[in-house]
Design a protein around this motif. Structure first.
Motif, short mmCIF file in Angstrom:
data_model
loop_
_atom_site.label_atom_id
_atom_site.label_comp_id
_atom_site.label_asym_id
_atom_site.label_seq_id
_atom_site.Cartn_x
_atom_site.Cartn_y
_atom_site.Cartn_z
N TRP A 68 0.81 -1.22 0.00
CA TRP A 68 0.00 0.00 0.00
C TRP A 68 0.85 1.27 0.00
O TRP A 68 0.33 2.38 -0.13
CB TRP A 68 -0.91 0.01 1.23
CG TRP A 68 -0.16 0.06 2.53
CD1 TRP A 68 0.19 1.19 3.24
CD2 TRP A 68 0.38 -1.05 3.25
NE1 TRP A 68 0.91 0.85 4.36
CE2 TRP A 68 1.04 -0.52 4.40
CE3 TRP A 68 0.38 -2.43 3.06
CZ2 TRP A 68 1.67 -1.35 5.33
CZ3 TRP A 68 1.01 -3.24 4.00
CH2 TRP A 68 1.64 -2.70 5.11
N GLY A 69 2.16 1.13 0.17
CA GLY A 69 3.01 2.30 0.36
C GLY A 69 3.49 2.92 -0.94
O GLY A 69 2.94 2.70 -2.02
N TYR A 70 4.57 3.69 -0.82
CA TYR A 70 5.09 4.45 -1.96
C TYR A 70 6.05 3.58 -2.77
O TYR A 70 7.27 3.73 -2.70
CB TYR A 70 5.82 5.70 -1.47
CG TYR A 70 4.99 6.60 -0.59
CD1 TYR A 70 3.68 6.95 -0.93
CD2 TYR A 70 5.51 7.11 0.61
CE1 TYR A 70 2.93 7.77 -0.11
CE2 TYR A 70 4.76 7.94 1.42
CZ TYR A 70 3.47 8.26 1.06
OH TYR A 70 2.73 9.07 1.87
N ASN A 71 5.49 2.62 -3.48
CA ASN A 71 6.29 1.82 -4.38
C ASN A 71 5.51 1.59 -5.67
O ASN A 71 4.29 1.83 -5.73
CB ASN A 71 6.74 0.50 -3.74
CG ASN A 71 5.60 -0.20 -3.01
OD1 ASN A 71 4.59 -0.56 -3.60
ND2 ASN A 71 5.77 -0.41 -1.70
N THR A 72 6.18 1.11 -6.67
CA THR A 72 5.56 0.94 -7.99
C THR A 72 5.24 -0.54 -8.24
O THR A 72 5.77 -1.43 -7.57
CB THR A 72 6.50 1.43 -9.10
OG1 THR A 72 7.68 0.61 -9.11
CG2 THR A 72 6.90 2.89 -8.87
N GLU A 73 4.41 -0.78 -9.23
CA GLU A 73 4.07 -2.16 -9.58
C GLU A 73 5.32 -2.93 -10.00
O GLU A 73 5.49 -4.10 -9.67
CB GLU A 73 3.04 -2.16 -10.72
CG GLU A 73 2.61 -3.56 -11.16
CD GLU A 73 2.01 -4.39 -10.05
OE1 GLU A 73 2.22 -5.63 -10.06
OE2 GLU A 73 1.34 -3.83 -9.15
N LYS A 74 6.21 -2.27 -10.70
CA LYS A 74 7.47 -2.90 -11.12
C LYS A 74 8.29 -3.34 -9.90
O LYS A 74 8.86 -4.45 -9.88
CB LYS A 74 8.28 -1.92 -11.98
CG LYS A 74 9.58 -2.48 -12.52
CD LYS A 74 10.29 -1.45 -13.39
CE LYS A 74 11.63 -1.99 -13.89
NZ LYS A 74 12.34 -0.98 -14.70
N GLU A 75 8.35 -2.50 -8.89
CA GLU A 75 9.10 -2.85 -7.67
C GLU A 75 8.43 -4.00 -6.93
O GLU A 75 9.11 -4.89 -6.40
CB GLU A 75 9.22 -1.62 -6.77
CG GLU A 75 10.17 -0.57 -7.31
CD GLU A 75 10.10 0.73 -6.55
OE1 GLU A 75 11.12 1.43 -6.49
OE2 GLU A 75 9.02 1.08 -6.02
N ARG A 76 7.10 -3.99 -6.89
CA ARG A 76 6.39 -5.09 -6.21
C ARG A 76 6.63 -6.42 -6.91
O ARG A 76 6.80 -7.45 -6.28
CB ARG A 76 4.90 -4.76 -6.11
CG ARG A 76 4.60 -3.59 -5.17
CD ARG A 76 3.13 -3.41 -4.92
NE ARG A 76 2.42 -2.82 -6.05
CZ ARG A 76 2.30 -1.51 -6.29
NH1 ARG A 76 2.86 -0.64 -5.47
NH2 ARG A 76 1.62 -1.06 -7.32
#
Length: 269
Positions: free
Chosen positions: A239-247
Motif C-alpha cells: 500500500w506504500g510508496y512503491n511501484t508495480e514494477k518494484e512489487r
C-alpha cells in the motif's frame, strides 16, 4: 524474552503524508527560489502537486521533495531551466532514473543537502506553529493502522528518514498514539541498516523475533546485502510508496514478504 519486535517505516507504511510533504515542499521551494516562482499561476502549482503524488516513490528523504518541485517547474517553464537534464524529461524517466538525476541537479543548481533539510524542517515548523490542525489534516494514517498500534502486544519501534519531531506530532495528534521518544529513530540517527543493527545488539531485546516493514524496495535490498541482518524478517508494504514494477521484483526475492494492509494490521495486533 519471547515475542516480536516490529521496526516500522513511517511515511508509506503508517502514514500517507504525501499531501503534506508536497505542499510543504512547494512552500519551501518558494522560499528557496523566489525568483523562479514569481508569476507562477495556481494552475501550474496544482499540476506540480499532482505530479508529486506520482513521483513520491522515488523520495527517500524529505528534502528531495524540494528538488522535485523545482525540476517539475523547469519542465513547465522552459525559460527558467538551469539543469542539463530538463529538456525532454518525462515523469516516467524521473521515476526510473531519480538516483542518477539527483546528483546532477544538486550540482548544477549549486544546492546543499543540509541546507535543504533545514529549510524543509523550518517550513513545516512554521506551518505547525501557525496552523497545527491544517498541517495534521494534510496527512492521514492508513486504515486500521492507528488501532493496530494502540493494541499491539509487540515491541514497536519507528525507523524513518522523517525528522523525529514530525513523526511524534502525527502519532499523537492524528493517530492518538504515544510512542516513547527512545523508540523513534528519525532523520539524523544514521542509516536504517545501522539502526536495525543497534536494535538487535541491545541486551534487553535479545530473544525477540525481529521484523522490519518498509515501503521502499531499495532499503530492503540494503538490509539483505548485510549478513549481520540475516535474522530479520523483511516485508514490503504493497500500500506504500512503491511501484508495480518494484512489487513484482520483490516477489522474486525470497527474503522479502509482500504485505497487504489488513495483514499488516493483523500482524501488529
Amino acid at each position: 524474552m519471547a515475542g516480536d519486535l516490529y521496526a516500522l517505516d513511517f511515511d508509506g507504511v503508517l502514514c500517507d503524508s504525501c499531501g503534506e510533504s508536497s505542499l510543504s515542499a512547494l512552500k519551501a521551494a518558494k522560499v528557496r527560489w523566489p525568483d523562479l516562482f514569481r508569476g507562477v499561476d495556481v494552475g501550474v502549482e496544482e499540476w506540480i502537486v499532482d505530479q508529486m503524488h506520482i513521483l513520491r516513490p522515488v523520495v527517500e528523504t524529505g528534502y528531495e521533495n524540494l528538488l522535485l518541485v523545482r525540476l517539475l517547474l523547469e519542465l513547465q517553464i522552459s525559460s527558467i531551466r538551469k539543469s542539463s537534464v530538463s529538456d525532454g524529461l518525462t515523469i516516467e524517466r524521473i521515476l526510473e532514473s531519480w538516483s542518477a538525476l539527483k546528483p546532477i541537479i544538486m550540482m548544477e543548481w549549486n544546492e546543499d543537502r543540509d541546507s535543504l533539510i533545514d529549510l524543509f524542517g523550518r517550513v513545516r515548523d512554521e506551518w505547525i506553529e501557525n496552523d497545527l490542525s491544517g498541517w495534521v489534516a494534510a496527512n492521514r494514517f492508513y486504515p486500521g493502522v492507528a488501532e493496530a498500534l494502540k493494541f499491539s502486544c509487540s515491541e514497536i519501534y519507528i525507523v524513518t528518514t522523517k525528522q523525529k519531531r514530525f513523526a511524534d506530532v502525527l502519532l499523537r495528534e492524528l493517530a492518538g498514539v504515544t510512542i516513547p521518544s527512545d523508540k523513534i529513530y528519525g532523520l539524523g540517527t544514521g542509516p536504517k541498516v545501522e539502526v536495525l543493527k543497534q536494535l538487535q545488539r541491545r541486551p534487553d531485546l535479545q530473544g525477540l523475533r525481529f521484523h522490519f516493514v518498509e515501503d521502499r524496495l531499495a532499503t530492503l535490498k540494503n538490509v539483505i546485502r548485510d549478513p549481520e541482518l540475516d535474522g530479520w524478517n523483511l516485508y514490503l508494504g504493497r500500500w506504500g510508496y512503491n511501484t508495480e514494477k518494484e512489487r513484482q521484483e520483490a516477489e522474486g526475492i525470497p527474503r522479502i514478504g509482500l504485505l497487504d494492509l489488513p495483514d499488516f494490521s493483523e500482524k501488529l495486533k
